[in-house]
Each structure stands twice: as C-alpha cells, then as structure tokens.
Enzyme design. Structure first.
Site, PDB file in Angstrom:
ATOM      1  N   PHE A 114      -4.653   2.634   3.723  1.00  0.00           N
ATOM      2  CA  PHE A 114      -5.042   4.163   3.528  1.00  0.00           C
ATOM      3  C   PHE A 114      -4.428   4.509   2.275  1.00  0.00           C
ATOM      4  O   PHE A 114      -3.360   4.176   1.767  1.00  0.00           O
ATOM      5  CB  PHE A 114      -4.169   5.051   4.484  1.00  0.00           C
ATOM      6  CG  PHE A 114      -4.660   6.599   4.504  1.00  0.00           C
ATOM      7  CD1 PHE A 114      -5.465   6.979   5.560  1.00  0.00           C
ATOM      8  CD2 PHE A 114      -3.994   6.996   3.793  1.00  0.00           C
ATOM      9  CE1 PHE A 114      -5.890   8.349   5.562  1.00  0.00           C
ATOM     10  CE2 PHE A 114      -4.147   8.527   3.774  1.00  0.00           C
ATOM     11  CZ  PHE A 114      -5.086   9.222   4.527  1.00  0.00           C
ATOM     12  N   GLY A 124      -2.121  17.718  -0.470  1.00  0.00           N
ATOM     13  CA  GLY A 124      -2.878  17.671   0.591  1.00  0.00           C
ATOM     14  C   GLY A 124      -3.870  16.936   0.930  1.00  0.00           C
ATOM     15  O   GLY A 124      -4.416  17.026   2.143  1.00  0.00           O
ATOM     16  N   GLU A 128      -1.591   0.489  11.359  1.00  0.00           N
ATOM     17  CA  GLU A 128      -0.681  -0.956  11.269  1.00  0.00           C
ATOM     18  C   GLU A 128      -0.005  -0.684  10.087  1.00  0.00           C
ATOM     19  O   GLU A 128      -0.187  -0.170   8.935  1.00  0.00           O
ATOM     20  CB  GLU A 128      -1.973  -1.868  10.716  1.00  0.00           C
ATOM     21  CG  GLU A 128      -1.539  -3.283  10.298  1.00  0.00           C
ATOM     22  CD  GLU A 128      -2.584  -4.154  10.027  1.00  0.00           C
ATOM     23  OE1 GLU A 128      -3.879  -3.823  10.535  1.00  0.00           O
ATOM     24  OE2 GLU A 128      -2.155  -4.964   9.660  1.00  0.00           O
ATOM     25  N   GLN A 147      -2.721  12.741  -5.218  1.00  0.00           N
ATOM     26  CA  GLN A 147      -1.409  12.803  -4.068  1.00  0.00           C
ATOM     27  C   GLN A 147      -0.907  14.253  -4.529  1.00  0.00           C
ATOM     28  O   GLN A 147      -0.909  14.904  -5.278  1.00  0.00           O
ATOM     29  CB  GLN A 147      -0.519  11.424  -4.337  1.00  0.00           C
ATOM     30  CG  GLN A 147      -1.085  10.131  -4.157  1.00  0.00           C
ATOM     31  CD  GLN A 147      -0.213   9.012  -4.589  1.00  0.00           C
ATOM     32  OE1 GLN A 147       0.770   9.179  -5.103  1.00  0.00           O
ATOM     33  NE2 GLN A 147      -0.742   7.774  -4.480  1.00  0.00           N
ATOM     34  N   GLY A 185      -4.134  13.536   1.374  1.00  0.00           N
ATOM     35  CA  GLY A 185      -3.844  12.572   2.307  1.00  0.00           C
ATOM     36  C   GLY A 185      -4.040  13.074   3.780  1.00  0.00           C
ATOM     37  O   GLY A 185      -4.468  12.493   4.659  1.00  0.00           O
ATOM     38  N   ILE A 215      -4.577   6.997  -1.287  1.00  0.00           N
ATOM     39  CA  ILE A 215      -5.161   8.182  -2.028  1.00  0.00           C
ATOM     40  C   ILE A 215      -4.852   7.923  -3.410  1.00  0.00           C
ATOM     41  O   ILE A 215      -3.689   7.464  -3.636  1.00  0.00           O
ATOM     42  CB  ILE A 215      -4.506   9.602  -1.626  1.00  0.00           C
ATOM     43  CG1 ILE A 215      -4.711   9.665  -0.263  1.00  0.00           C
ATOM     44  CG2 ILE A 215      -4.887  10.712  -2.536  1.00  0.00           C
ATOM     45  CD1 ILE A 215      -6.345  10.271  -0.071  1.00  0.00           C
TER      46      ILE A 215
HETATM   47  N1  ACO Z   1       1.441  20.900  -3.497  1.00  0.00           N
HETATM   48  C1  ACO Z   1       2.396  20.252  -3.165  1.00  0.00           C
HETATM   49  N2  ACO Z   1       2.676  19.469  -2.418  1.00  0.00           N
HETATM   50  C2  ACO Z   1       2.015  19.290  -1.543  1.00  0.00           C
HETATM   51  C3  ACO Z   1       0.657  20.101  -1.324  1.00  0.00           C
HETATM   52  C4  ACO Z   1       0.376  21.082  -2.581  1.00  0.00           C
HETATM   53  N3  ACO Z   1      -0.619  21.719  -2.347  1.00  0.00           N
HETATM   54  N4  ACO Z   1       0.170  19.672  -0.061  1.00  0.00           N
HETATM   55  C5  ACO Z   1       0.702  18.734   0.290  1.00  0.00           C
HETATM   56  N5  ACO Z   1       1.997  18.694  -0.143  1.00  0.00           N
HETATM   57  C6  ACO Z   1       3.105  17.481   0.183  1.00  0.00           C
HETATM   58  C7  ACO Z   1       3.300  17.483   1.592  1.00  0.00           C
HETATM   59  O1  ACO Z   1       3.951  18.383   2.244  1.00  0.00           O
HETATM   60  C8  ACO Z   1       3.784  16.348   1.638  1.00  0.00           C
HETATM   61  O2  ACO Z   1       5.330  16.263   1.231  1.00  0.00           O
HETATM   62  P1  ACO Z   1       6.283  15.371   1.800  1.00  0.00           P
HETATM   63  O3  ACO Z   1       6.222  14.020   1.032  1.00  0.00           O
HETATM   64  O4  ACO Z   1       7.478  15.945   1.309  1.00  0.00           O
HETATM   65  O5  ACO Z   1       6.201  15.225   3.365  1.00  0.00           O
HETATM   66  C9  ACO Z   1       3.152  15.425   0.353  1.00  0.00           C
HETATM   67  O6  ACO Z   1       2.829  16.300  -0.347  1.00  0.00           O
HETATM   68  C10 ACO Z   1       2.269  14.431   0.952  1.00  0.00           C
HETATM   69  O7  ACO Z   1       1.177  14.751   1.622  1.00  0.00           O
HETATM   70  P2  ACO Z   1      -0.412  14.812   1.221  1.00  0.00           P
HETATM   71  O8  ACO Z   1      -0.461  15.702  -0.069  1.00  0.00           O
HETATM   72  O9  ACO Z   1      -1.156  15.451   2.351  1.00  0.00           O
HETATM   73  O10 ACO Z   1      -0.625  13.316   1.155  1.00  0.00           O
HETATM   74  P3  ACO Z   1      -0.922  12.575  -0.235  1.00  0.00           P
HETATM   75  O11 ACO Z   1      -2.262  12.923  -0.428  1.00  0.00           O
HETATM   76  O12 ACO Z   1       0.253  12.612  -1.134  1.00  0.00           O
HETATM   77  O13 ACO Z   1      -0.976  11.224   0.582  1.00  0.00           O
HETATM   78  C11 ACO Z   1      -0.282   8.922   0.853  1.00  0.00           C
HETATM   79  C12 ACO Z   1       0.236  10.305   1.024  1.00  0.00           C
HETATM   80  C13 ACO Z   1      -1.258   8.567   1.647  1.00  0.00           C
HETATM   81  C14 ACO Z   1       1.117   8.227   1.281  1.00  0.00           C
HETATM   82  C15 ACO Z   1      -0.276   8.648  -0.806  1.00  0.00           C
HETATM   83  O14 ACO Z   1       0.709   9.085  -1.507  1.00  0.00           O
HETATM   84  C16 ACO Z   1      -0.714   7.116  -0.869  1.00  0.00           C
HETATM   85  O15 ACO Z   1      -1.780   6.797  -0.733  1.00  0.00           O
HETATM   86  N6  ACO Z   1       0.132   6.270  -1.527  1.00  0.00           N
HETATM   87  C17 ACO Z   1      -0.123   5.080  -1.931  1.00  0.00           C
HETATM   88  C18 ACO Z   1      -0.624   4.051  -0.779  1.00  0.00           C
HETATM   89  C19 ACO Z   1       0.227   4.186   0.441  1.00  0.00           C
HETATM   90  O16 ACO Z   1       1.257   4.113   0.461  1.00  0.00           O
HETATM   91  N7  ACO Z   1      -0.651   4.153   1.517  1.00  0.00           N
HETATM   92  C20 ACO Z   1      -0.144   4.361   2.752  1.00  0.00           C
HETATM   93  C21 ACO Z   1       0.439   2.798   2.953  1.00  0.00           C
HETATM   94  S1  ACO Z   1       0.496   2.616   5.006  1.00  0.00           S
HETATM   95  C22 ACO Z   1      -1.178   2.284   5.487  1.00  0.00           C
HETATM   96  O17 ACO Z   1      -1.936   1.913   4.784  1.00  0.00           O
HETATM   97  C23 ACO Z   1      -1.352   2.055   6.861  1.00  0.00           C
END
Ligand code: ACO
Length: 376
Positions: A263, A273, A298, A270, A275, A265
C-alpha cells in the site's frame, strides 16, 4: 585530506529524484525513502560526483524515463570501478524506461490517446470539496494491470521497508489471486497541453487466500500438504492446509481472506487524507465481495497500523451496537481475579466483527480503543 572514496561516493537516497511530469510541466519531485534493496545496505553509490538518477513518470499512465547524469565519473583503476547503474536499475524498470528523453517526450505529448483511462475498471469516485478522486481496480492477470505494475513496482522498494516487487512470471491462476487498486486524482479538464486529466497518487495490491473447509468425508492425513508459511502479522492465524484431492479447491468459488499486501501513497499526496480514502475504498470493495470473509493486512508498519486503526474505528462507530459499547463498571469494580466475561456482550461483538470482516486481533484492538476512549 578527504578519503578519496568519500568524494566519489554519493548517498543513493539523495541521488535518486522521482518526478511526476506532464508534457509541459514537472508536477512533483521527491526522493525515495529507501534504496538499500537496490544499491545495497549502505545506500551509497560509488564512482560519481554530482550524480543524479532521475526517474521521471508521466503523471497519468506512469510511463517511466530513466536519466543518469553526473559531473565526473571515477576513472576505472584495476578492480575499482564505478557502480554500473544501468544493469542494477534494469531489474526494477521496464525496458522502455531506458529510451531517449526525446522519445519519452514525444510519447507523452501524443494527444491521439486522449481517452486514456487507468487500467482495470473504475471502482469508486470520491468527491472531497472541489477535488475528485477515482479508485480503479483490476486483476493482475489483466495485461494492462501488469504493464502498469512493471512501471511502478520500483516504488515499493523506494517506499516500503522490506517491500519487494511481485513476481509477474507466475501462472495465470496465481496472478488471478491478486487485485491491484490505483488511486488517481481526476481534474475535470485536462490541464493545458496534458493528454490526460488523471494524476497517479498511489496503489495497493491485495492477495486472496482461500479459506479451506474440510471436505466430507475427511481425507487421510497422508494426503495433506502443508500451506506455505506467510510472513507474520498481527492478523496471522493459519487456516488448515488445503488437501490435494479436495474438489472445492477451485479458488474462484471459495470463501477468502483478502489481504492487503502493499500500500503506497506517493509523498506529495501523503498526510492529506488520501491514504484513508484509498484504504476505505479498498475495504468497501471487499465488504461488498461475498467471497471475502475477512480483510487482513500483511506486515503493516506503524504508519499503516495508525491509518488502519483510525479508519476501522470510525467505520465501526457508525454501527449503533458498537457505538453503544460500554464497560459495565459496576461489574468490573466488584470483580476480583479475572475480569468476568459478561463485562461486554461478546456475542453481539462477534456478530459485528464478522459483519465488518475484521480479523479477530485487529477487532479486539479497535474494541479496546473504543472502550478506552469512553473512560472519563
Ligand atoms: N491535513 C493534515 N493532516 C492530515 C489530513 C489533512 N487534510 N488528513 C489526514 N491527515 C493526517 C491523519 O490524521 C494522519 O495523522 P497521523 O499520522 O498523526 O495519524 C496522517 O495524516 C495520515 O493519514 P492519511 O493522510 O489518511 O494517510 P497518508 O495519505 O499519509 O498515507 C501511508 C499513509 C499509507 C502510510 C503513506 O504515508 C505511505 O504510503 N507511506 C509510504 C509507504 C508505506 O509506508 N506504506 C505502508 C506499508 S505497510 C503495507 O504496505 C501493508
């Protein structure tokens, strides 16, 4: 005096620049988080000064172009040679990535393919304020999905620790077990000069494990075969091994666990919202899929655990029984020894768990989060 290896070595995470481009614009440029699986544990490349490895992607169909530039290359002396970058990167990118920049630019400027859509089929359109997102999905047995994956799989090595690209040389039956989801932002009008209104934001792969149900009468243990060991995750519990002669091994008609395997993004998208939107869209897909009994993940990392916990909790809170969940404090305060089972209605909870297809350990965790959030 500086060690000569220092001036000829560069950090590979800094040297690699990933860009999303349109014919007349670079939309985003960012660095990978990890390159150790490509360039070695040290994440260092020897033999260049001013090295730049540009992985440029057409922002919609993700056709890549690889450009390697440098100011100086180490003169080969004896066995000490600069790292030969092309063969290393060839294993991670399709052959077309090694074509000339002029060919790449001509290809992405070609407007004859202006009706291009992401591979697979449109699963969900998500409107958020003025922004429109689309989630597309397709089987890995679909050639268009495979072609896309060949272009973007390097992103798994770049952004997921211990993430490895999928092997696309599997049999068709094995490839069919994978569903690939793509997240796109869609602009209503194609930006001037852009041949597509789609911007790629991320992708996810999901694998189906069939849930074996013993045939009747049971087969003799001598004919059983062990299920391959899967990597550990908090969802892990093993279903019984499939039997060689079980007639219902036809995967397509079998109840499944659908496991989110990779998974990603992309960094520019990132923390906005995206993810969460993408995870929920994938979750909705398998909730609506009658064959999926459980949705698992996984080897989630900490960031994905957080994302999953928050979104599972938000989803469950929409269920009135879950939202009404309370610790019976009278019972719990009087309790001596082990906490009594009737402290919460476990039967009702199990019904919710199976309805939402959440794995037992993840569900227990979210229940705990809910109960803790109620403590004044
Ligand atoms: N403004 C500011 N912050 C926000 C907003 C916004 N509008 N919307 C959500 N957020 C915050 C959330 O509250 C959350 O906060 P937290 O980290 O304090 O809990 C954080 O942003 C992340 O939420 P999302 O924005 O929904 O998620 P994101 O798009 O950043 O995706 C992910 C998260 C998937 C981990 C991403 O960072 C990524 O792809 N990272 C690299 C690869 C990775 O690590 N993948 C997962 C590996 S595990 C696997 O593949 C099964």
């Amino acid at each position: 005096m500086a060690d000569s290896t220092d001036i000829w070595s560069v950090e590979s995470n800094d040297a690699v620049h990933i860009s999303l481009v349109t014919p007349n614009k670079t939309l985003h440029t960012f660095h990978p988080k990890f390159t150790y699986s490509i360039f070695g544990e040290e994440e260092s490349i020897f033999g260049y000064q001013g090295l730049k490895i540009n992985v440029k992607y057409h922002a919609s169909d993700m056709r890549p172009l690889l450009q390697i530039t440098y100011n100086k290359k180490f003169p080969a002396v004896g066995t000490t040679e600069p790292t030969d970058l092309k063969p290393i990167l060839e294993a991670y990118l399709p052959k077309t990535a090694f074509e000339k920049q002029s060919i790449f630019e001509a290809a992405i400027s070609d407007t004859s393919n202006s009706n291009w859509t992401p591979p697979g089929e449109l699963w969900k359109t998500i409107q958020s304020g003025s922004k429109t997102f689309e989630v597309w999905k397709g089987s890995l047995a679909d050639l268009a999905v495979q072609q896309m994956l060949k272009r973007i799989q390097i992103l798994v090595s770049f952004f997921i620790e211990a993430g490895t690209p999928l092997d696309l040389r599997e049999t068709e039956e094995a490839l069919k077990r994978w569903t690939v989801f793509f997240l796109y932002q869609k602009t209503t009008e194609a930006t001037a000069g852009t041949s597509s209104p789609y911007t790629f934001m991320g992708y996810s792969t999901v694998y189906r494990y069939f849930m074996y149900q013993p045939p009747t009468p049971p087969v003799s243990p001598a004919t059983t075969k062990k299920e391959p060991v899967q990597s550990a995750s908090r969802d892990d519990f093993k279903f019984p091994a499939p039997e060689d002669n079980a007639p219902e091994l036809q995967f397509s008609s079998h109840p499944c666990r659908s496991r989110i395997s990779q998974f990603v993004i992309l960094p520019p998208f990132q923390k906005g919202g995206n993810g969460s939107r993408f995870y929920n869209a994938i979750f909705d897909n398998f909730l609506a899929d009658p064959k999926t009994i459980e949705i698992t993940v996984e080897d989630p990392n900490e960031a994905f655990d957080d994302l999953r916990d928050l979104n599972d909790l938000a989803r469950l809170r929409l269920n009135p029984t879950f939202a009404a969940l309370r610790i019976n404090t009278k019972v719990s305060l009087k309790a001596k020894g082990p906490v009594p089972r009737d402290i919460i209605d476990t039967e009702a909870l199990e019904k919710i768990r199976t309805k939402f297809k959440i794995a037992p350990r993840q569900f227990a965790r979210v229940v705990e989060m809910q109960l803790l959030s109620l403590i004044p």
